[in-house]
Design an enzyme around this catalytic site. Sequence first.
Site, PDB file in Angstrom:
ATOM      1  N   TYR A 123      -1.902  -0.362  10.006  1.00 53.40           N
ATOM      2  CA  TYR A 123      -2.120  -0.865   8.794  1.00 53.40           C
ATOM      3  C   TYR A 123      -0.619  -0.558   7.976  1.00 53.40           C
ATOM      4  CZ  TYR A 123      -3.832  -1.588   4.035  1.00 53.40           C
ATOM      5  OH  TYR A 123      -4.091  -2.016   2.890  1.00 53.40           O
ATOM      6  N   SER A 172       0.689  -1.137   0.103  1.00 54.58           N
ATOM      7  CA  SER A 172      -0.033  -0.085  -0.112  1.00 54.58           C
ATOM      8  C   SER A 172       0.816   1.457   0.035  1.00 54.58           C
ATOM      9  CB  SER A 172      -0.907   0.139   1.244  1.00 54.58           C
ATOM     10  OG  SER A 172      -1.455   1.362   1.409  1.00 54.58           O
TER      11      SER A 172
END
Length: 246
Positions: free
Chosen positions: A158, A144
């Site tokens: 995350y 990501s």
Amino acid sequence: MTDQRVTVVTGASRGIGAAVALRLAREGHDLVLGYRSDEEAARQVAEQVRAQGRRCVTVQADTTDQSDVERLFGAAAEAGLGPVTGLVNNAGVPGPYGPLAEADPEGIRRSVDVNVTGYLLCARAAVRAMTETGVAGSIVNISSGAATLGSPGEYVHYAAAKAAVDAMTVGLAKELGPRGIRVNCVAPGTVWTDFHPDPERPAKRAPNIPLGRCAQPEEIAGAVAWFFSPDASYATGAVLRVAGGM
């Protein structure tokens, strides 16, 4: 790599995983589709894969569970697909949304477990399968853009997990290069999927993205497919950012 490509895609029932599965099917891959809970969605993706003339099997699996991972990778042989030649490590969860100080500890643990431990267990299984059959295969991890942006106020845990995925990609690529196994990574920005706790999050973020919009899952799938293509034969240890300029 063998002429027959058999690729395991985790988190394949929706979003990026589903788009990746359909793109790889178009490019000649037979597929093992891993999913966590939505059996009907996985079945629909499998039907679309088969409609393109490719073989496909679906497997319900928790990628943090070693026995489930072994069953996932064993499914290719059981279904007669042949040896596994590829893995797309995609299954992930965001975990708690908001400032870290307000995050539920169990939610943090689950996010790190799925996004890091799950990737490691699946990569381990893929490497063992490829080594056993002598396949010079390919692993693509889905990271990501948050890994370098940090996702403050939203998903710091995350972002930290995805930074670990980037490090894993580089280290494993160096470890496996001598065996002819390539390991790469695609790092998407914000994508229009149901991954977000706030369905309007992509729309809210779009004005701050240099390209002025969020990605569609198919755009991420295209980057993943490139890493499996002959054009990427000399690419390993790469983290390809597909984040609209963020």
